[in-house]
Scaffold this active site. Structure first.
Site, short mmCIF file in Angstrom:
data_model
loop_
_atom_site.label_atom_id
_atom_site.label_comp_id
_atom_site.label_asym_id
_atom_site.label_seq_id
_atom_site.Cartn_x
_atom_site.Cartn_y
_atom_site.Cartn_z
N ARG A 177 -11.88 -0.33 13.36
CA ARG A 177 -11.62 0.31 12.07
C ARG A 177 -12.45 -0.47 11.05
NH1 ARG A 177 -5.46 0.79 9.85
NH2 ARG A 177 -6.01 -1.22 8.97
N TYR A 199 15.55 29.78 8.27
CA TYR A 199 14.41 30.57 8.75
C TYR A 199 14.33 30.63 10.27
CZ TYR A 199 12.43 30.37 4.02
OH TYR A 199 12.22 30.49 2.67
N LYS A 211 0.85 -1.20 0.00
CA LYS A 211 0.00 0.00 0.00
C LYS A 211 0.88 1.25 0.00
CE LYS A 211 -0.43 -0.27 5.04
NZ LYS A 211 -1.30 -0.71 6.14
N MET A 240 11.59 24.32 2.36
CA MET A 240 10.72 23.54 1.48
C MET A 240 11.53 22.63 0.54
SD MET A 240 7.70 24.83 -1.08
CE MET A 240 6.86 25.79 0.15
C1 LIG Z 1 -0.73 -1.73 6.80
C2 LIG Z 1 -1.42 -3.01 7.00
C3 LIG Z 1 -0.70 -4.21 7.04
C4 LIG Z 1 0.80 -4.26 7.09
O1 LIG Z 1 1.24 -3.67 8.30
P1 LIG Z 1 2.76 -3.75 8.75
O2 LIG Z 1 2.75 -3.34 10.16
O3 LIG Z 1 3.49 -2.80 7.87
O4 LIG Z 1 3.20 -5.15 8.53
C5 LIG Z 1 -1.41 -5.39 7.07
N1 LIG Z 1 -2.76 -5.39 7.07
C6 LIG Z 1 -3.49 -4.26 7.05
C7 LIG Z 1 -4.96 -4.34 7.06
C8 LIG Z 1 -2.85 -3.04 7.03
O5 LIG Z 1 -3.57 -1.91 7.03
#
Ligand SMILES: *Cc1c(COP(=O)(O)O)cnc(C)c1O
Length: 382
Positions: A143, A277, A40, A325
């Site tokens: 969730r 800055y 992801k 930036m």
């Molecule tokens: C992000 C996520 C994972 C992987 O999590 P890690 O801690 O990076 O291994 C697995 N399952 C779901 C549903 C997630 O959101």
């Protein structure tokens, strides 16, 4: 707008070898369960296409992409380039998503709300492809997933849909909230609730054989949470989910990303001179500073100002003053100057600052550091 990678003064060097090594390391650590490689958020910033292929070569059984919008891009590209990938599983979309397109691309979907189930039913009326779905159940993360009270009804609907031959319920899944904390009670409770949820699904006449619950932390530290498949993400990129429990080195992982740049200007400043800055850093004595062309627009957190260290010409150097930036200022070590190579983060095993070192100095987690690396920073193969 994508940048001209050739002209960009920094790059994230990604080691495919490390990605593959890490997946193999996870496989050695578990006990024969299937592996869904989580890619992801552009593979935690490492580049989804490259990582999908690396994990596929290393034998991942599934690829997991949270956002359906990303999963669709991956599946389309695989089709276009005739690259064979493992099945793709996706679990975030809203009512505007074109599920027909997702099914047509063979993407397996999570269903964990009444509206998603209704949407699935509607989609099946005009989809030419059957759906492969995974039932999400909430076991304590609060969730995704059906609440226990919703599960019998949802199962009934899915059992009916399975009988039409238009739906295969591939699995049941949930997610652990506390697998990387010292609280073991919650994880054991979630495992128990997950087992009950599986029983409810079976009692409703749905087989759903592919049960999955554990991400990296669960897969490592709770063997009883592994079920049929584990879903590691962070481990595959060579980082620990919680170094206080076990470091990446102890697990035998190799960090897959090294963020490199170089010093593009140097100057000698007198004692009492403020830097960047707000002049949040003022020199005590004459010193040499160098400009590194990476800033918060690239994902170098502004919280790194005055606290994080980088490697300049092979030596440690502190960021001085505020991260801007597009650039930041570092204190130049002896012998370093214009054109010196800079490593922002990489492999602590090679003396480079680690992603978790950055994270801990800023009160965040390693995940956030690589994931927030901006898309304009070119990712290149080692
Ligand atoms: C992000 C996520 C994972 C992987 O999590 P890690 O801690 O990076 O291994 C697995 N399952 C779901 C549903 C997630 O959101």
């Amino acid at each position: 707008m994508p940048v001209d990678a050739q002209m960009f003064p920094a790059r994230a060097v990604i080691s495919t070898e490390a990605l593959e090594h890490n997946l193999n390391r996870v496989r050695q650590r578990i006990t024969g369960e299937k592996i869904m490689a989580i890619i992801k958020a552009d593979a935690y910033g490492h580049g989804m296409w490259r990582c999908a292929q690396a994990f596929s070569r290393a034998g991942a059984d599934y690829l997991g992409v949270a956002q359906l919008a990303e999963a669709v891009v991956l599946a389309r590209r695989a089709r276009q380039e005739s690259v064979q990938l493992p099945p793709i599983f996706s679990w975030i979309f809203d009512d505007s998503a074109d599920l027909c397109e997702a099914l047509e691309l063979g993407i397996e979907l999570s269903v964990g709300t009444p509206w998603a189930l209704r949407k699935l039913e509607e989609t099946l009326e005009y989809s030419t492809r059957p759906a492969r779905i995974h039932i999400a159940v909430d076991t304590g993360m609060s969730r995704e997933g059906f609440a226990p009270a919703e599960l019998p009804n949802a199962t009934r609907t899915l059992a009916r849909l399975e009988q039409t031959g238009r739906v295969t319920v591939v699995g049941v899944w949930s997610h652990l909230a506390c697998a990387d904390t010292s609280d073991t009670t919650t994880t054991h409770e979630q495992i128990k609730r997950f087992r009950s949820a599986i029983d409810v699904v079976h009692a409703g006449g749905v087989e759903a054989p592919l049960e999955h619950l554990a991400a990296s932390g669960g897969a490592l530290w709770y063997p009883e949470a592994r079920f049929a498949m584990v879903r590691p993400g962070i481990l595959l990129y060579g980082l620990s989910p919680e170094p206080a429990k076990e470091t990446a080195e102890q697990i035998g992982l190799i960090p897959a990303m090294r963020l490199e740049s170089s010093v593009i200007a140097e100057r000698t400043i007198p004692a009492g001179q403020g830097v960047s800055y707000g002049h949040t850093f003022v020199s005590d004595s004459e010193m040499k500073v160098g400009i590194v062309p990476l800033g918060y627009a690239d994902g170098i957190p502004r919280h790194a100002s005055n606290v994080c260290e980088v490697l300049v010409g092979g030596r440690r150097a502190r960021i001085r003053g505020r991260v801007c930036m597009d650039q930041c200022v570092v204190e130049l070590p002896e012998g370093a100057g214009v054109e010196s190579r800079v490593v922002m983060w990489g492999d602590p095993g090679r003396g480079e600052p680690g992603v978790w070192e950055w994270a801990e100095k800023m009160g965040t987690i390693g995940y956030e550091i690589t994931t927030r690396l901006a898309s304009r920073v070119p990712r290149v193969d080692e």
